[in-house]
Enzyme design. Structure first.
Site, PDB file in Angstrom:
ATOM      1  N   SER A 190       0.782  -1.228   0.000  1.00 26.08           N
ATOM      2  CA  SER A 190       0.000   0.000   0.000  1.00 26.08           C
ATOM      3  C   SER A 190       0.816   1.282   0.000  1.00 26.08           C
ATOM      4  O   SER A 190       0.398   2.274  -0.567  1.00 26.08           O
ATOM      5  CB  SER A 190      -0.951   0.009   1.192  1.00 26.08           C
ATOM      6  OG  SER A 190      -0.212  -0.042   2.393  1.00 26.08           O
ATOM      7  N   HIS A 218      -5.262  -4.024  -2.085  1.00 23.34           N
ATOM      8  CA  HIS A 218      -5.012  -2.884  -2.977  1.00 23.34           C
ATOM      9  C   HIS A 218      -5.022  -3.279  -4.448  1.00 23.34           C
ATOM     10  O   HIS A 218      -4.590  -2.511  -5.300  1.00 23.34           O
ATOM     11  CB  HIS A 218      -3.684  -2.208  -2.619  1.00 23.34           C
ATOM     12  CG  HIS A 218      -3.758  -1.484  -1.319  1.00 23.34           C
ATOM     13  ND1 HIS A 218      -4.305  -0.232  -1.178  1.00 23.34           N
ATOM     14  CD2 HIS A 218      -3.412  -1.873  -0.071  1.00 23.34           C
ATOM     15  CE1 HIS A 218      -4.265   0.138   0.079  1.00 23.34           C
ATOM     16  NE2 HIS A 218      -3.740  -0.848   0.784  1.00 23.34           N
ATOM     17  N   LYS A 249     -11.919  -0.505  -0.396  1.00 22.56           N
ATOM     18  CA  LYS A 249     -11.075   0.276  -1.294  1.00 22.56           C
ATOM     19  C   LYS A 249     -11.734   0.367  -2.675  1.00 22.56           C
ATOM     20  O   LYS A 249     -12.696   1.107  -2.824  1.00 22.56           O
ATOM     21  CB  LYS A 249      -9.666  -0.289  -1.246  1.00 22.56           C
ATOM     22  CG  LYS A 249      -9.037   0.154   0.095  1.00 22.56           C
ATOM     23  CD  LYS A 249      -7.904  -0.616   0.643  1.00 22.56           C
ATOM     24  CE  LYS A 249      -7.580  -0.075   2.045  1.00 22.56           C
ATOM     25  NZ  LYS A 249      -6.656  -0.889   2.818  1.00 22.56           N
TER      26      LYS A 249
HETATM   27  C1  LIG Z   1      -6.502  -1.252   4.241  1.00 25.50           C
HETATM   28  C2  LIG Z   1      -5.800  -2.539   4.357  1.00 25.50           C
HETATM   29  C3  LIG Z   1      -6.372  -3.622   5.025  1.00 25.50           C
HETATM   30  C4  LIG Z   1      -7.623  -3.480   5.823  1.00 25.50           C
HETATM   31  O1  LIG Z   1      -8.747  -3.371   5.025  1.00 25.50           O
HETATM   32  P1  LIG Z   1     -10.017  -2.573   5.588  1.00 25.50           P
HETATM   33  O2  LIG Z   1     -11.141  -3.115   4.822  1.00 25.50           O
HETATM   34  O3  LIG Z   1      -9.733  -1.127   5.372  1.00 25.50           O
HETATM   35  O4  LIG Z   1     -10.114  -2.885   7.059  1.00 25.50           O
HETATM   36  C5  LIG Z   1      -5.735  -4.846   4.973  1.00 25.50           C
HETATM   37  N1  LIG Z   1      -4.571  -5.010   4.318  1.00 25.50           N
HETATM   38  C6  LIG Z   1      -3.970  -3.973   3.697  1.00 25.50           C
HETATM   39  C7  LIG Z   1      -2.691  -4.215   2.990  1.00 25.50           C
HETATM   40  C8  LIG Z   1      -4.550  -2.714   3.708  1.00 25.50           C
HETATM   41  O5  LIG Z   1      -3.936  -1.683   3.132  1.00 25.50           O
END
Ligand SMILES: *Cc1c(COP(=O)(O)O)cnc(C)c1O
Length: 430
Positions: A190, A218, A249
């Site tokens: 990310s 992502h 996301k």
């Molecule tokens: C944002 C994120 C999560 C968590 O996902 P959410 O649905 O926002 O709780 C898990 N793994 C990675 C790599 C992330 O960037």
């Protein structure tokens, strides 16, 4: 004990290190993405800004099909799920969505959670705890939710250098052959936006009979012919044991999931506390997720336009000599390397240019690698991109930031010399 004093002291420390988090008060405007209204004070005037750091990568949070599905379900099914999945909280939309997610990833089954964070934390903890004498192999840059799951399992774990398949092999080879092994990694990371060598990792994992757990948070919606992620793009989905994703996301919603074999899914469904003991997602979220998935499946044009915007932003940033960190994804990090300068530039962009990008500081990234992380969407126009680059250029060369007074920007030192374990440290302290 003086509790209030304790809280104050801890927060003062954060402020001194320039990593006290200030949230931007935003009102997103459906139909106007990526614009939002921003307020400096809760009851003060609102001002329109361009959001440059949203993880709603494709603007699906305002897609008419998603809004219609949610509105329809809200009126038909009401607001909340009314219970845990086991006790009256499984709606028809949950069932349909899990079937669709499984099919999308080419897996037998899928399971929804209230967030991606919870899906990682509880799935990993449950798998590792119940597999007797298991060892986990975790990429050094893995997300806090993964690290937390590993720690909760109380299982033995080893950290392999980021994306370093040879190091992973060494660690696997050094473990007794009969112990169950779990390799945990992400596809698109990310904060650096780099992409893991999935096929090579699968080769090594298969050689040692390890289970593979891939966080595609992502990447889902964004890569592959049907948007099912890097595993689809690279043709390795069938070699990954567990694919984990989020609807928070590119789906533009909320909620996490895993997709895997029917047996593994049934096991996590039956043993994972973070799945069992919590109210399930509202039916309208599941309905919205299903609508979003249907759009994403066929959104090759949107994905192409997304990558086109990314390329344009990168080209302009590099063209004016700004230190954009190279990678092969849609994430455009610009290296600052200092927490106070990072915050100052972000403040200036917001106040003077109506451009909102949150500074990324420790422990999200290692100290000394602070950055601005831009996420262009298909809806960021060429003009918005040009305005961003010229505003950033002006800030960069403003001497009051004491950044780069010679006008020569430089890229970061090789990432391997950085302390990569910031998230592990942060989770360990909590
Ligand atoms: C944002 C994120 C999560 C968590 O996902 P959410 O649905 O926002 O709780 C898990 N793994 C990675 C790599 C992330 O960037």
């Amino acid at each position: 004990m003086d509790f209030e004093q304790f809280f104050k002291d801890q927060l003062r420390r954060l402020r001194e290190e320039n990593r006290y988090r200030v949230f931007a008060d935003l009102e997103r405007q459906a139909g106007r993405f990526p614009y939002a209204l921003w307020r400096e004070e809760a009851h003060g005037p609102a001002r329109e800004v361009v959001v440059w750091c949203s993880n709603d990568y494709l603007g699906m949070g305002q897609h008419p099909a998603v809004l219609d599905a949610m509105r329809g379900s809200l009126m038909l099914n009401g607001a909340g799920a009314g219970g845990t999945r086991n006790i009256s909280g499984t709606s028809h939309h949950h069932v349909l969505l899990e079937h669709a997610l499984a099919e999308w990833h080419g897996k037998e089954a899928a399971l929804l959670f209230t967030s991606g964070y919870i899906s990682n934390e509880t799935s990993l903890a449950t798998l590792a705890k119940h597999l007797t004498n298991a060892v986990i192999y975790s990429d050094a840059d893995n997300h806090a939710s993964i690290i937390s799951g590993i720690r909760n399992s109380r299982c033995e774990y080893r950290i392999f250098r980021h994306n370093d398949v040879e190091h992973l092999r060494e660690l696997l080879a050094a473990t007794e052959a009969e112990r169950p092994k779990i390799v945990v990694f992400e596809s698109v990371y990310s904060m650096d936006g780099d992409i893991a060598p999935l096929s090579a990792i699968c080769d090594v994992a298969e050689e040692f009979g390890a289970l593979t757990y891939l966080d595609e948070v992502h990447a889902v919606g964004l890569y592959g012919e049907h948007g099912a992620g890097i595993a689809e793009r690279d043709g390795v989905a069938d070699r990954i044991t567990v694919i984990e994703g989020t609807m928070g996301k590119a789906f533009g919603l909320l909620g996490g999931y895993i997709a895997a074999s029917a047996g593994l899914i049934d096991f996590v469904r039956s043993f994972a506390p973070g799945f069992i003991f919590t109210t399930s997602l509202p039916p309208m979220i599941a309905a919205g997720g299903l609508a979003s998935l249907r759009v994403l499946r066929g959104a090759a044009d949107l994905r192409a336009r997304h990558q086109d915007r990314v390329r344009y932003l990168r080209r302009l940033l590099a063209g004016v000599g700004l230190p954009v960190m190279p990678n092969a994804s849609h994430i455009v990090p610009v290296w600052v390397g200092d927490s106070s300068v990072c915050k100052a530039i972000s403040d200036r962009l917001l106040m003077d240019y109506g451009i909102y990008v949150q500074p990324i500081n420790y422990p999200t990234v290692p100290r000394g690698s602070e950055r601005l992380r831009f996420t262009p969407s298909p809806f960021h126009s060429a003009e918005m991109i040009e305005k961003l680059v010229s505003a950033l250029y002006e800030c960069w060369h403003d001497r009051s930031f004491a950044l780069d007074p010679t006008g020569t920007s430089s890229l970061p030192p090789s990432r391997n010399v950085l302390a990569r374990s910031s998230a592990y440290e942060a989770v360990a302290r909590n």
